[in-house]
Design a protein around this motif. Structure first.
Motif, PDB file in Angstrom:
ATOM      1  N   ALA A  39       6.344  29.857  10.050  1.00 31.22           N
ATOM      2  CA  ALA A  39       5.204  29.608   9.156  1.00 31.22           C
ATOM      3  C   ALA A  39       5.424  28.342   8.330  1.00 31.22           C
ATOM      4  CB  ALA A  39       4.993  30.820   8.250  1.00 31.22           C
ATOM      5  N   THR A  40       6.657  28.154   7.836  1.00 31.77           N
ATOM      6  CA  THR A  40       6.973  26.971   7.030  1.00 31.77           C
ATOM      7  C   THR A  40       6.801  25.698   7.834  1.00 31.77           C
ATOM      8  OG1 THR A  40       8.525  28.230   5.661  1.00 31.77           O
ATOM      9  CG2 THR A  40       8.780  25.842   5.706  1.00 31.77           C
ATOM     10  N   GLN A  41       7.381  25.671   8.995  1.00 33.75           N
ATOM     11  CA  GLN A  41       7.304  24.458   9.805  1.00 33.75           C
ATOM     12  C   GLN A  41       5.881  24.190  10.307  1.00 33.75           C
ATOM     13  OE1 GLN A  41      10.781  23.674   8.676  1.00 33.75           O
ATOM     14  NE2 GLN A  41       9.888  22.269  10.157  1.00 33.75           N
ATOM     15  N   PHE A  42       5.109  25.247  10.588  1.00 33.95           N
ATOM     16  CA  PHE A  42       3.712  25.047  11.027  1.00 33.95           C
ATOM     17  C   PHE A  42       2.875  24.448   9.898  1.00 33.95           C
ATOM     18  CE2 PHE A  42      -0.677  26.397  11.681  1.00 33.95           C
ATOM     19  CZ  PHE A  42      -0.890  25.988  12.986  1.00 33.95           C
ATOM     20  N   PHE A  43       3.055  24.978   8.671  1.00 33.84           N
ATOM     21  CA  PHE A  43       2.317  24.428   7.526  1.00 33.84           C
ATOM     22  C   PHE A  43       2.685  22.961   7.301  1.00 33.84           C
ATOM     23  CE2 PHE A  43       1.503  23.741   3.001  1.00 33.84           C
ATOM     24  CZ  PHE A  43       0.205  24.236   2.892  1.00 33.84           C
ATOM     25  N   ALA A  44       3.980  22.626   7.462  1.00 36.78           N
ATOM     26  CA  ALA A  44       4.395  21.235   7.323  1.00 36.78           C
ATOM     27  C   ALA A  44       3.773  20.380   8.416  1.00 36.78           C
ATOM     28  CB  ALA A  44       5.912  21.138   7.366  1.00 36.78           C
ATOM     29  N   HIS A  45       3.637  20.927   9.591  1.00 37.23           N
ATOM     30  CA  HIS A  45       3.057  20.167  10.709  1.00 37.23           C
ATOM     31  C   HIS A  45       1.591  19.854  10.461  1.00 37.23           C
ATOM     32  CE1 HIS A  45       2.159  18.909  14.785  1.00 37.23           C
ATOM     33  NE2 HIS A  45       1.181  19.825  14.831  1.00 37.23           N
ATOM     34  N   ALA A  51       7.105  13.107  11.810  1.00 40.36           N
ATOM     35  CA  ALA A  51       6.623  12.023  12.666  1.00 40.36           C
ATOM     36  C   ALA A  51       6.529  12.537  14.091  1.00 40.36           C
ATOM     37  CB  ALA A  51       7.578  10.841  12.597  1.00 40.36           C
ATOM     38  N   ASN A  52       5.595  11.980  14.821  1.00 38.44           N
ATOM     39  CA  ASN A  52       5.366  12.397  16.195  1.00 38.44           C
ATOM     40  C   ASN A  52       6.335  11.645  17.119  1.00 38.44           C
ATOM     41  OD1 ASN A  52       4.348  13.576  18.442  1.00 38.44           O
ATOM     42  ND2 ASN A  52       2.424  12.424  18.470  1.00 38.44           N
ATOM     43  N   LEU A  53       7.569  12.082  17.113  1.00 38.70           N
ATOM     44  CA  LEU A  53       8.621  11.419  17.913  1.00 38.70           C
ATOM     45  C   LEU A  53       9.101  12.367  19.004  1.00 38.70           C
ATOM     46  CD1 LEU A  53      10.652   9.798  15.024  1.00 38.70           C
ATOM     47  CD2 LEU A  53       8.914   8.704  16.477  1.00 38.70           C
ATOM     48  N   GLY A  54       8.328  12.439  20.052  1.00 40.63           N
ATOM     49  CA  GLY A  54       8.739  13.290  21.169  1.00 40.63           C
ATOM     50  C   GLY A  54       8.749  14.757  20.841  1.00 40.63           C
ATOM     51  N   GLY A  55       8.027  15.155  19.835  1.00 42.43           N
ATOM     52  CA  GLY A  55       7.953  16.564  19.486  1.00 42.43           C
ATOM     53  C   GLY A  55       9.121  17.055  18.646  1.00 42.43           C
ATOM     54  N   HIS A  56       9.992  16.189  18.184  1.00 44.00           N
ATOM     55  CA  HIS A  56      11.135  16.607  17.372  1.00 44.00           C
ATOM     56  C   HIS A  56      10.793  16.481  15.900  1.00 44.00           C
ATOM     57  CE1 HIS A  56      13.858  16.929  20.765  1.00 44.00           C
ATOM     58  NE2 HIS A  56      13.352  15.782  21.224  1.00 44.00           N
ATOM     59  N   PHE A  57      11.207  17.471  15.117  1.00 42.80           N
ATOM     60  CA  PHE A  57      10.981  17.413  13.674  1.00 42.80           C
ATOM     61  C   PHE A  57      11.932  16.402  13.051  1.00 42.80           C
ATOM     62  CE2 PHE A  57       9.827  21.977  14.508  1.00 42.80           C
ATOM     63  CZ  PHE A  57       8.476  21.764  14.438  1.00 42.80           C
ATOM     64  N   ASN A  58      11.405  15.666  12.082  1.00 44.10           N
ATOM     65  CA  ASN A  58      12.302  14.798  11.333  1.00 44.10           C
ATOM     66  C   ASN A  58      12.764  15.446  10.042  1.00 44.10           C
ATOM     67  OD1 ASN A  58      10.001  14.700   9.816  1.00 44.10           O
ATOM     68  ND2 ASN A  58      10.015  12.468   9.517  1.00 44.10           N
ATOM     69  N   HIS A  59      12.264  16.676   9.759  1.00 41.62           N
ATOM     70  CA  HIS A  59      12.708  17.400   8.575  1.00 41.62           C
ATOM     71  C   HIS A  59      12.506  18.885   8.802  1.00 41.62           C
ATOM     72  CE1 HIS A  59      13.918  17.631   4.396  1.00 41.62           C
ATOM     73  NE2 HIS A  59      13.012  18.582   4.246  1.00 41.62           N
ATOM     74  N   VAL A  60      13.509  19.660   8.429  1.00 39.46           N
ATOM     75  CA  VAL A  60      13.444  21.114   8.549  1.00 39.46           C
ATOM     76  C   VAL A  60      13.552  21.685   7.151  1.00 39.46           C
ATOM     77  CG1 VAL A  60      14.523  23.186   9.489  1.00 39.46           C
ATOM     78  CG2 VAL A  60      14.480  21.082  10.838  1.00 39.46           C
ATOM     79  N   TYR A  61      12.539  22.500   6.797  1.00 39.92           N
ATOM     80  CA  TYR A  61      12.470  23.082   5.463  1.00 39.92           C
ATOM     81  C   TYR A  61      13.136  24.458   5.458  1.00 39.92           C
ATOM     82  CZ  TYR A  61       9.106  19.369   4.529  1.00 39.92           C
ATOM     83  OH  TYR A  61       8.498  18.150   4.383  1.00 39.92           O
ATOM     84  N   ALA A  62      13.473  24.914   4.273  1.00 41.05           N
ATOM     85  CA  ALA A  62      14.024  26.259   4.119  1.00 41.05           C
ATOM     86  C   ALA A  62      12.976  27.291   4.500  1.00 41.05           C
ATOM     87  CB  ALA A  62      14.475  26.472   2.676  1.00 41.05           C
ATOM     88  N   PRO A  63      13.355  28.420   5.101  1.00 39.91           N
ATOM     89  CA  PRO A  63      12.370  29.404   5.584  1.00 39.91           C
ATOM     90  C   PRO A  63      11.456  29.907   4.478  1.00 39.91           C
ATOM     91  CG  PRO A  63      14.543  29.876   6.474  1.00 39.91           C
ATOM     92  CD  PRO A  63      14.732  28.805   5.441  1.00 39.91           C
ATOM     93  N   TRP A  64      11.958  30.070   3.259  1.00 36.43           N
ATOM     94  CA  TRP A  64      11.134  30.624   2.174  1.00 36.43           C
ATOM     95  C   TRP A  64      10.235  29.572   1.507  1.00 36.43           C
ATOM     96  CZ3 TRP A  64      16.452  30.583   2.346  1.00 36.43           C
ATOM     97  CH2 TRP A  64      17.095  29.578   1.624  1.00 36.43           C
ATOM     98  N   SER A  65      10.218  28.350   2.029  1.00 36.36           N
ATOM     99  CA  SER A  65       9.354  27.305   1.448  1.00 36.36           C
ATOM    100  C   SER A  65       7.888  27.671   1.552  1.00 36.36           C
ATOM    101  CB  SER A  65       9.614  25.970   2.141  1.00 36.36           C
ATOM    102  OG  SER A  65      10.960  25.555   1.941  1.00 36.36           O
ATOM    103  N   ILE A  66       7.476  28.363   2.587  1.00 35.19           N
ATOM    104  CA  ILE A  66       6.068  28.752   2.755  1.00 35.19           C
ATOM    105  C   ILE A  66       5.623  29.653   1.620  1.00 35.19           C
ATOM    106  CG2 ILE A  66       6.669  30.718   4.206  1.00 35.19           C
ATOM    107  CD1 ILE A  66       3.541  28.463   4.451  1.00 35.19           C
TER     108      ILE A  66
END
Length: 634
Positions: A39-45, A51-66
């Motif tokens: 949920a956190t990473q989807f909201f960030a997306h 950045a759209n670099l081959g589908g790789h995240f350039n930042h990973v948030y803590a799970p409870w950030s959502i």
């Protein structure tokens, strides 16, 4: 009412339980965490935080950030937060459903108990190390000289091969005793006895049937182990050390009568079957008095009392035996007074009818017939060492008791006397300091008794195993099989306690099924899984209708008696000499059985070098005699 079954039986209950019961809760927590992270990473997306670099995240948030974002921005972005929550819920739901399915499958699946019928297993390296049988690495250069004290010490009880094929010696150095089952010509001498005698540095008593152990080990023990080596071979005219059993009697003390009675018991009971007949009992009473009388008279005459002189006293052709009884009854033994035990024995003979007295006398003389052999008489006429020298001399002492096969039976009473006195006289004093045992000996004593049941039943040996370890005496007992040990006629009977008092038992491949059954019971029962396949359908059908496979836990001995009988023995050449070692089993109380490999001293260059040291031509002597008969301690 639900009953919780406890199937953890046997020694395995002491082991720590695994983490299998915590796996499903952990997986449930992981599923919830994966949902929050998704949920956190989807909201960030959605808000292009990557950045759209081959589908790789350039930042990973803590799970409870959502959770933080929803509390701050739900009023501004309700749809985006609901979409992210839906993704997280879907991921968590899928994970939790998987955990639920796993729980259902686990609950409905049968679980095999590997210890249901028994938990016996063969020992691994950690087990053998815990039992104290694996030595530290040896240093070749120092060991050849016999001066290296760093390697582990002790007696050799077998060998063991690890998974990589590396051979390890198994050695035991504790105070506990060892019992070996090994048939004749099975290699116990070259595998256990010789390596032990070529490494044990303290004192030892060795029964050497043919003199082979003297030839192979006495040289190294004298030259490098710094032992005084004594060869007691009573039936040989040259080279034997002399020993007079009567010199061990503690005259003038409260122990003198008891010492003589213990000695006479062995003389009139040469097989250890007990004093069953009237004639044995009366001969016992007579010999106690006669030997005491001979000791006191020799003391007054400044001579030495010996068993041949006692026999000569009873069989003197120039003197009526009645005169001997009268002398015993009137002689002033102690401060001019007649000794009570001597006088009583003499009066018993004088009060007997002539025929009965003659039978008692002839019975007593028959037990002393061995000492009419002039060779034996010469070797027991004086003492060139005493029993206490074995553990209390400045240097260690190794005593080889050599009895060749053709003399073994007739010399048995004398050997029994020696072994009995060794146990009694060396295990007579024990003191404690601050609750700890205080040692009164300078050297430990190893009693290496090969074929010890052939000595007959030695009650003192059986009884003393329970306590002699506290006096520094370690017994290494070797017999052919369990029948020889438990024989009612020549052994210690079915209720023997020798096996109970031996901490280590080892065995070569046996020849008798009784020994194999005993070893199988020592090894224990184990649990194995049996697979059963059932098929149904017509025999003429192209395919069978149904095939089912079932698994069932069943019990079986870890080592069955027939498997024990079929253990590979040593491989021999055409001349009967051993070329390759066979298998063996070693049992240490409290540990799994060890399936081992027989050691061979001639496969080890260290032992070969030690065995090549030539043995002395003559025995050492700890006491010499001057021309006037005076004893001189060396």
């Amino acid at each position: 009412m639900k009953i919780k079954m406890d199937n953890a039986v046997g020694p395995q209950v002491r082991t720590k339980k695994g983490a299998g019961g915590k796996l499903l809760p952990v997986l449930g927590a992981v599923s919830l965490g994966a949902g929050l992270q998704s949920a956190t990473q989807f909201f960030a997306h959605i808000f292009d935080y990557q950045a759209n670099l081959g589908g790789h995240f350039n930042h990973v948030y803590a799970p409870w950030s959502i959770l933080e974002w929803s509390s701050k921005w739900y009023s501004h972005y309700p749809n985006e937060i609901m979409q992210a929550g839906s993704v997280g819920m879907m991921i968590s739901t899928v994970g939790l459903l998987g955990v639920a399915v796993a729980k259902v499958v686990s609950s409905n699946s049968s679980k095999a108990n590997e210890y249901l019928h028994g938990s016996a297993r063969w020992a691994g390296k950690k087990d053998i190390q815990a039992a104290g049988l694996l030595p530290r690495p040896r240093r070749l250069l120092d060991v050849v000289t016999g001066k290296d004290t760093a390697p582990s010490t002790g007696v050799y009880v077998g060998g063991w091969e690890d998974k990589d094929g590396n051979f390890h010696y198994l050695r035991h150095n504790g105070p506990e005793h060892i019992l070996t089952y090994a048939p004749t010509r099975s290699g116990k001498g070259v595998g256990l006895v010789v390596p032990t005698l070529l490494s044990w540095g303290d004192s030892a008593v060795v029964t050497d049937l043919k003199g082979e152990l003297w030839a192979m080990t006495a040289g190294w023990r004298k030259k490098h182990a710094k032992n005084n080596v004594l060869r007691f071979e009573p039936a040989t005219a040259n080279g034997s050390v002399c020993w007079n059993p009567l010199d061990e009697i503690r005259m003038g003390t409260e122990h003198e009568v008891g010492d003589v009675q213990n000695l006479v018991t062995l003389i009139v009971d040469p097989d250890g079957k007990g004093l069953g007949s009237h004639w044995q009992k009366t001969a016992f009473a007579l010999l106690v008095g006669v030997i005491l009388h001979a000791l006191y008279k020799a003391k007054d005459d400044d001579t030495t009392a010996t068993l041949p002189s006692v026999d000569a006293m009873l069989a003197d052709p120039n003197r009526d035996v009645g005169e001997l009884w009268m002398e015993m009854a009137t002689y002033g033994h102690v401060a001019g007074q007649n000794h009570h035990a001597i006088g009583s024995a003499a009066r018993d003979m004088m009060d007997r009818p002539e025929e009965e007295a003659g039978s008692v006398l002839s019975t007593a003389k028959s037990f002393l017939a061995l000492y009419r052999d002039p060779v034996v008489a010469r070797n027991v006429s004086r003492s060139e060492f005493c029993i206490r020298d074995l553990m209390h001399s400045d240097d260690p002492v190794t005593l080889y008791i050599v009895t060749h096969p053709n003399d073994k039976d007739r010399l048995r009473p004398l050997v029994r006397v020696m072994v009995n006195m060794i146990v009694r006289l060396l295990a007579d004093k024990m003191d404690f300091d601050n609750g700890r045992l205080v040692a009164h000996y300078k050297h430990r004593l190893l009693m290496m008794l090969d074929e010890f049941p052939s000595l007959g039943k030695l009650q003192i040996l059986q009884e003393s195993l329970a306590f002699v370890a506290g006096y520094g005496i370690k017994c290494y007992l070797i017999c052919q099989d369990i029948n020889q040990l438990k024989s009612r006629e020549t052994g210690y009977g079915p209720d023997e306690t020798i096996t109970s008092n031996c901490h280590v038992q080892n065995a070569y491949p046996p020849n008798r099924v009784e020994t194999a059954e005993h070893l199988s019971r020592l090894t224990g029962q184990t649990t194995v899984v049996k697979e059963q396949i059932t098929t149904s359908g017509r025999r003429t059908a192209a395919m069978l209708g149904q095939v089912s496979r079932t698994f069932q836990e069943v019990q079986r001995p870890l080592l069955t008696p027939d498997e024990c009988l079929r253990m590979p023995g040593p491989r021999k050449n055409a001349d009967g000499n051993i070329e390759e070692p066979g298998d063996m089993v070693v049992y240490v109380a409290g540990y799994p059985a060890i399936y081992g490999k027989q050691p061979l001293y001639f496969k080890d260059p260290i032992f070969l070098a030690r065995a090549a040291v030539p043995a002395p031509k003559d025995s050492d002597r700890l006491v010499q005699f001057a021309e006037a008969g005076e004893r001189i301690t060396i």
